[in-house]
Design a protein around this motif. Structure first.
Motif, PDB file in Angstrom:
ATOM      1  N   ARG A 243       0.839  -1.196   0.000  1.00 55.19           N
ATOM      2  CA  ARG A 243       0.000   0.000   0.000  1.00 55.19           C
ATOM      3  C   ARG A 243       0.875   1.248   0.000  1.00 55.19           C
ATOM      4  NH1 ARG A 243      -5.158   0.368   0.946  1.00 55.19           N
ATOM      5  NH2 ARG A 243      -5.004   2.177   2.344  1.00 55.19           N
ATOM      6  N   ARG A 244       2.100   1.120   0.484  1.00 55.04           N
ATOM      7  CA  ARG A 244       3.029   2.243   0.439  1.00 55.04           C
ATOM      8  C   ARG A 244       4.454   1.737   0.330  1.00 55.04           C
ATOM      9  NH1 ARG A 244       4.265   7.025   4.972  1.00 55.04           N
ATOM     10  NH2 ARG A 244       5.367   8.414   3.513  1.00 55.04           N
TER      11      ARG A 244
ATOM     12  N   GLY B  37      -0.583  11.268  -9.713  1.00 48.17           N
ATOM     13  CA  GLY B  37      -1.400  10.102  -9.433  1.00 48.17           C
ATOM     14  C   GLY B  37      -2.309   9.765 -10.586  1.00 48.17           C
TER      15      GLY B  37
ATOM     16  N   TYR C 208       5.387   6.108  -3.118  1.00 50.66           N
ATOM     17  CA  TYR C 208       4.224   5.562  -3.815  1.00 50.66           C
ATOM     18  C   TYR C 208       3.196   5.094  -2.790  1.00 50.66           C
ATOM     19  CZ  TYR C 208       7.529   4.918  -7.734  1.00 50.66           C
ATOM     20  OH  TYR C 208       8.473   5.082  -8.717  1.00 50.66           O
ATOM     21  N   ARG C 209       1.917   5.421  -3.033  1.00 48.76           N
ATOM     22  CA  ARG C 209       0.814   4.890  -2.237  1.00 48.76           C
ATOM     23  C   ARG C 209      -0.217   4.311  -3.197  1.00 48.76           C
ATOM     24  NH1 ARG C 209       0.754   7.930   3.267  1.00 48.76           N
ATOM     25  NH2 ARG C 209       2.554   9.309   3.062  1.00 48.76           N
ATOM     26  N   PHE C 210      -0.709   3.106  -2.847  1.00 49.72           N
ATOM     27  CA  PHE C 210      -1.598   2.370  -3.726  1.00 49.72           C
ATOM     28  C   PHE C 210      -2.951   2.133  -3.068  1.00 49.72           C
ATOM     29  CE2 PHE C 210       2.803   0.870  -4.234  1.00 49.72           C
ATOM     30  CZ  PHE C 210       3.054   1.278  -5.526  1.00 49.72           C
TER      31      PHE C 210
ATOM     32  N   ALA D 122      -1.679  -3.798  -3.358  1.00 49.25           N
ATOM     33  CA  ALA D 122      -1.580  -3.765  -4.820  1.00 49.25           C
ATOM     34  C   ALA D 122      -0.770  -4.928  -5.365  1.00 49.25           C
ATOM     35  CB  ALA D 122      -0.948  -2.457  -5.267  1.00 49.25           C
TER      36      ALA D 122
ATOM     37  N   TYR E 160      -3.179   5.116  -7.628  1.00 45.84           N
ATOM     38  CA  TYR E 160      -1.920   5.385  -6.936  1.00 45.84           C
ATOM     39  C   TYR E 160      -1.707   6.885  -6.825  1.00 45.84           C
ATOM     40  CZ  TYR E 160       0.428   6.881 -11.216  1.00 45.84           C
ATOM     41  OH  TYR E 160       0.784   7.568 -12.344  1.00 45.84           O
TER      42      TYR E 160
END
Length: 336
Positions: free
Chosen positions: A142-143, A212, A252-254, A264, A297
């Protein structure tokens, strides 16, 4: 001295977990290693006694990765450059440390740090002790975040101390076959190595990026909505007179827009700084017929644009690679 201007990978067949990721440079050449669990290595997983195969399933298979590494090579009599490395074990709450680099000649004035390379590896014990899921098979992130702080020169100018920080947060699959993974995502920790280059006596500017994308699921796993790359014209920065680029933050964040704890399955991941001003961080999970959800993202990055007084050359290396492991199952970096 060499460091990363950009790097990317894209799985050939399907999206996968993240088990191991390495982009770097060794003796002037680009290096890369990418592993996405047993579905990329075809290695079987032996479960401990008491673990249920039906809820701890693995799907051994082979996959190849299309990888690219962009390096900048710098030679300068005026600029001062040095490098060093540090390892941290990071979870969702993050981990901090620092790296000290030594200059061959005294440095002065403004100084900046960029990522020379990095390695992320999930083969770390769970923070709560052993369980049925084996972290070496990877996590659904997720990150993923790597950040370098502002270097502090020593009083004599012969060294600099760089604070570093890393975060890794894992998410759930919502799959019956992977309940043992979902049960321990809050215990996920990864080992991160940060290879740092520090530059002094050279003008620089930093550019903060906030980007994003969001993609709908579409018509299920067989016909998910396509996930095109972003339009380069929407991701431009003014580089001025810069002749070399680097990164001091990649964050990055998903699946942040779905309001749950989904992680992810990553099909592709990229960050790039180009001489024409194109600067981007991008990711996808597009993977018919194995895709299980839509995808979103966000990317927060810090691009460093430097004016190096000296010779600057760029090298871009690309290849499609198989996954290479040693006899102990440890990923082997491959030279491009």
């Amino acid at each position: 001295m060499e460091w990363l201007e950009g790097a990317s990978y894209r799985w050939d067949l399907f999206n996968h977990r993240v088990s191991h990721l390495h982009f770097g440079v060794e003796e002037g050449a680009a290096q890369v290693a990418v592993v996405g669990g047993t579905s990329t290595t075809n290695l079987p997983t032996e479960l401990d006694d008491g673990c249920d195969q039906d809820t701890c399933s693995e799907f051994p298979f082979f996959d190849e990765a299309d990888v690219t590494v962009d390096l900048v090579q710098v030679r300068s009599k005026k600029a001062r450059m040095a490098s060093g490395s540090v390892e941290v074990v990071a979870g969702a709450d993050g981990a901090t440390s620092e790296v000290v680099v030594e200059f061959e000649r005294k440095a002065k004035g403004d100084v900046v740090a960029v990522l020379r390379g990095f390695t992320l590896d999930t083969n770390e014990p769970l923070s709560g002790g052993t369980a049925c899921y084996q972290p070496r098979n990877g996590w659904l992130p997720r990150r993923i975040s790597l950040a370098l702080g502002e270097p502090v020169l020593s009083d004599d100018g012969k060294s600099a101390t760089v604070p570093v920080e890393a975060h890794f947060e894992a998410g759930v699959t919502f799959e019956d076959e992977r309940q043992c993974l979902d049960a321990v995502v809050d215990q996920a920790e990864v080992r991160v190595r940060l290879d740092v280059a520090v530059v002094a006596n050279a003008p620089f500017a930093t550019h903060e990026l906030s980007q994003g994308a969001e993609y709908e699921y579409g018509d299920g796993p067989s016909k998910p909505t396509e996930q095109p790359d972003p339009d380069p014209s929407t991701r431009q920065v003014d580089l001025g007179d810069a002749n070399a680029l680097g990164w001091s933050k990649l964050d990055y964040r998903f699946h942040q827009g779905q309001g749950d704890t989904r992680g992810a399955y990553v099909r592709s991941l990229a960050f790039l700084g180009a001489p024409d001003g194109f600067a981007t961080g991008h990711a996808t999970n597009y993977s018919p017929p194995t895709q299980l959800s839509g995808f979103d993202y966000t990317f927060e990055g810090t691009l460093v644009a430097l004016e190096i007084p000296g010779d600057v050359e760029r090298v871009s290396a690309q290849d499609v690679i198989d996954i290479e492991l040693d006899d102990d199952g440890t990923p082997v970096p491959q030279e491009l």
